[in-house]
Design an enzyme around this catalytic site. Structure first.
Site, PDB file in Angstrom:
ATOM      1  N   ILE A 147      39.576  43.210  31.217  1.00  0.00           N
ATOM      2  CA  ILE A 147      38.306  43.128  31.941  1.00  0.00           C
ATOM      3  C   ILE A 147      38.538  42.365  33.237  1.00  0.00           C
ATOM      4  CG2 ILE A 147      35.933  42.289  31.872  1.00  0.00           C
ATOM      5  CD1 ILE A 147      36.035  42.409  28.842  1.00  0.00           C
ATOM      6  N   CYS A 148      38.231  43.014  34.355  1.00  0.00           N
ATOM      7  CA  CYS A 148      38.298  42.412  35.684  1.00  0.00           C
ATOM      8  C   CYS A 148      39.686  41.839  35.956  1.00  0.00           C
ATOM      9  CB  CYS A 148      37.175  41.381  35.839  1.00  0.00           C
ATOM     10  SG  CYS A 148      36.843  40.957  37.554  1.00  0.00           S
ATOM     11  N   GLU A 149      39.800  40.529  36.211  1.00  0.00           N
ATOM     12  CA  GLU A 149      41.123  39.965  36.468  1.00  0.00           C
ATOM     13  C   GLU A 149      42.028  40.145  35.246  1.00  0.00           C
ATOM     14  OE1 GLU A 149      41.185  35.741  37.077  1.00  0.00           O
ATOM     15  OE2 GLU A 149      42.990  35.815  38.316  1.00  0.00           O
ATOM     16  N   GLY A 151      42.066  42.724  33.525  1.00  0.00           N
ATOM     17  CA  GLY A 151      42.571  44.080  33.684  1.00  0.00           C
ATOM     18  C   GLY A 151      43.775  44.118  34.622  1.00  0.00           C
ATOM     19  N   THR A 171      38.552  47.871  32.393  1.00  0.00           N
ATOM     20  CA  THR A 171      37.130  47.904  32.755  1.00  0.00           C
ATOM     21  C   THR A 171      36.937  47.016  33.979  1.00  0.00           C
ATOM     22  OG1 THR A 171      36.612  46.035  31.289  1.00  0.00           O
ATOM     23  CG2 THR A 171      36.391  48.235  30.356  1.00  0.00           C
TER      24      THR A 171
END
Lengths: 372, 244
Positions: A147-149, A151, A171
């Site tokens: 998720i985000c960073e 990811g 994501t």
């Protein structure tokens, strides 16, 4: 309407709103801290490495996918956004769909973690967690869900250790940090613009002065991205939730997550802001971790890339850029309506994200029972 | 009882009552303090103070920078005069940059007000229609203000002003840290630089140990016979999933 009627209506509405604000203050006083619980899905600790912890969630359904799934959030904010409350929890949804879910939790970094780099997070902490999951489950590979960073970390890991990654699910993950220039929405991409407006020396000075990228500092930058929402949250918006207990508690849980803003380890913050946000090294193949070039073409596992179409923090084009860069032949994009956080916590998006991920994984990684 | 004794008798009789009242008050205060600290009220108060509502002019970043810049305050000890002068200079510079920043940050409100008045005038068609209720009016105000604030944030003027404010805030904090370091050195106490150096060495040492450990395990694995893969094990639907 006559002027007298207008005045009467104005004062009547003002009195009603004032009463609601007083009620809100009373409710705050009556609500206990333990009533506002987030991240409550049961899990047990498997491994601790410095401040980083690896958890395994308690399964809630028959297994549908073979490979364990490790959830990795970023270092800005905490993973509890993915498990905010029982009816708004990606974690619970994925468990209900029969996934074997694990979590790597970075803890609360402080000045002690000043010298940690993204290299440490990818090649030490994530690698150790993957090895431990494999040891516990008897698998040789895991599915990574970033998720985000988080990811970005899992993307780098998949590029550097492709032999250990079965599937990669991303994501709201930025890959091309300069793709915001293509986004015409005025409220998208301020973080990209703001970071590029700084000199590299400013970032060094910020981190060297505090030892970290202070959590409250980044929180203020995020608040700036939605200026009127930030200004009205504790007055006008509060009037709308105070009469509905469920909405009021949702509000408090969200506030609890927002207030939990750990510091970002210093050297890792320099890499994040300078090498990625400013120099965009990941997408052009010049990002180096542990002395090795992160070549996205080395990602050969199936990849699912989910992003939010109204994401003001990670503009969609920043995520979309991944498809053209990886070596995998099995690449799927799922753009979903909603914003950066709304994708996980809004009532409208519940079910869509987890169903998309679960369906995609089961199609590629089913147990013999779920194949039947 | 004579009138001479009455004033003495009254305090003596009421003393136990006062003691009871005081004890009761103390207990109530303690309960109120405990109820307050275990409730959500202090948390929300802190959040509210971090985000001034209503007429705040978008200077949350400058507030955050100011808060971060307020470091330790020390008494004037010898040799600190020069360092204190440097701190004062940095503080003056920061105030100036803050004033510049606030001026830039305030600009969109003027434009937003103008647009809002035009919008309200159009909505009421110059007075022939009823004015919108407060929610409709506020929604319009919020929409217009948001657009103007975001447009301003993305402008060169704002980005330059907040960058200069950040730089001056960091300079102030750095000067304050110099004083803290000097005070620590004077009393033979380790300072922040010492702490950073220790953690740097610890981090590098840890990396070396883990790299060695990794090599040892890799060598052990290469000499160990291979185990069957997980998907070669039959997973029956009647067994407990995900257990060892």
């Amino acid at each position: 309407m006559t002027e007298e009627n207008q005045a009467a209506r104005f004062f009547s509405e003002m009195a009603a709103n004032t009463e609601k604000l007083v009620k809100a203050a009373q409710l705050f006083g009556q609500t206990k801290d333990e009533d506002v619980a987030i991240g409550t899905t049961p899990k047990h600790l498997v491994m601790r490495r410095d401040k980083v912890e690896l958890f395994r969630y308690k399964p809630t359904a028959e297994a549908t996918a073979i490979t364990p799934v490790m959830l990795a959030y970023g270092l800005i904010g905490r993973y509890t956004m993915a498990d905010l409350q029982p009816d708004r929890s990606l974690v619970r949804s994925l468990l209900s769909k029969g996934l074997d879910l694990w979590l790597i939790d970075w803890g609360q970094p402080g000045r002690t973690e000043r010298w940690l780099t993204i290299d440490d997070y990818v090649d030490d902490y994530i690698d150790a967690a993957v090895d431990r999951i494999c040891q516990e489950t008897g698998h040789d590979q895991v599915t990574l869900l970033g998720i985000c960073e988080g990811g970005v970390f899992t993307t780098c890991y998949a590029a550097l250790h492709p032999e250990k990654v079965k599937n990669l699910v991303l994501t709201i993950t930025p890959i091309d940090f300069h793709a915001d220039v293509k986004d015409t929405a005025a409220h998208h991409g301020f973080l990209n613009i703001w970071t590029r407006s700084l000199d590299p020396e400013d970032i060094d000075k910020l981190v060297d002065t505090y030892g970290v990228l202070p959590g409250e500092f980044m929180s203020s930058v995020f608040s700036m991205m939605t200026p009127m929402r930030s200004l009205t949250k504790y007055n006008v918006d509060l009037i709308d939730v105070v009469d509905d207990e469920a909405k009021f508690m949702n509000f408090l849980r969200m506030e609890k997550w927002l207030a939990d803003r750990p510091h970002h380890p210093g050297e890792a913050a320099k890499q994040w802001l300078k090498e990625l946000y400013q120099e965009n090294r990941l997408v052009d193949g010049s990002f180096v971790l542990s002395g090795r070039q992160v070549d996205l073409k080395c990602i050969t596992a199936p990849v699912l890339n989910v992003f939010a179409l109204d994401d003001h923090i990670i503009p969609p084009d920043c995520s979309r850029a991944l498809g053209a860069k990886i070596g995998s032949k099995d690449y799927t994009e799922i753009p979903l309506p909603g914003g950066h956080v709304g994708l996980f916590v809004s009532s409208k998006s519940q079910g869509k994200l987890s169903q998309s991920i679960a369906d995609w994984l089961v199609a590629r990684d089913a147990t013999s029972a779920s194949k039947a | 009882m004579s009138k001479k004794h009455e004033p003495d008798a009254a305090p003596a009789e009421s003393a136990p009552h006062w003691a009871d009242l005081w004890q009761s008050f103390s207990e109530s205060s303690k309960q109120i303090a405990e109820a307050w600290s275990s409730s959500m009220a202090p948390f929300m108060l802190a959040r509210l103070l971090e985000h001034p509502g209503g007429f705040a002019i978008g200077n949350e970043m400058s507030d955050a920078i100011e808060k971060m810049a307020q470091g330790p305050r020390l008494a004037d000890v010898w040799d600190f005069d020069r360092k204190m002068a440097l701190v004062f200079g940095a503080w003056m510079e920061m105030r100036q940059k803050l004033a510049n920043y606030n001026a830039v940050a305030a600009a969109p409100w003027t434009e937003a007000s103008k647009r809002f008045l035009e919008a309200m005038s159009a909505a009421t068609a110059g007075g022939s229609n009823s004015p919108p209720n407060w929610r409709e009016a506020f929604a319009k105000w919020s929409e217009i203000s948001n657009e103007e604030l975001i447009r301003n944030q993305r402008g060169e003027g704002f980005l330059h002003a907040q960058k200069e404010l950040l730089q001056s805030g960091l300079k102030l904090r750095s000067r304050q840290d110099d004083i803290a370091e000097a005070a620590s050195a004077m009393f033979g106490m380790p300072g922040r630089k010492d702490f950073d150096e220790v953690t740097r060495q610890l981090t590098e040492l840890r990396r070396e140990v883990r790299a060695l450990s990794h090599k040892v395990h890799a060598q052990e694995r290469s000499t160990r016979p291979t185990r069957p893969k997980a998907d070669q094990t039959v997973v029956r639907s009647d067994t407990q999933p995900n257990t060892q």
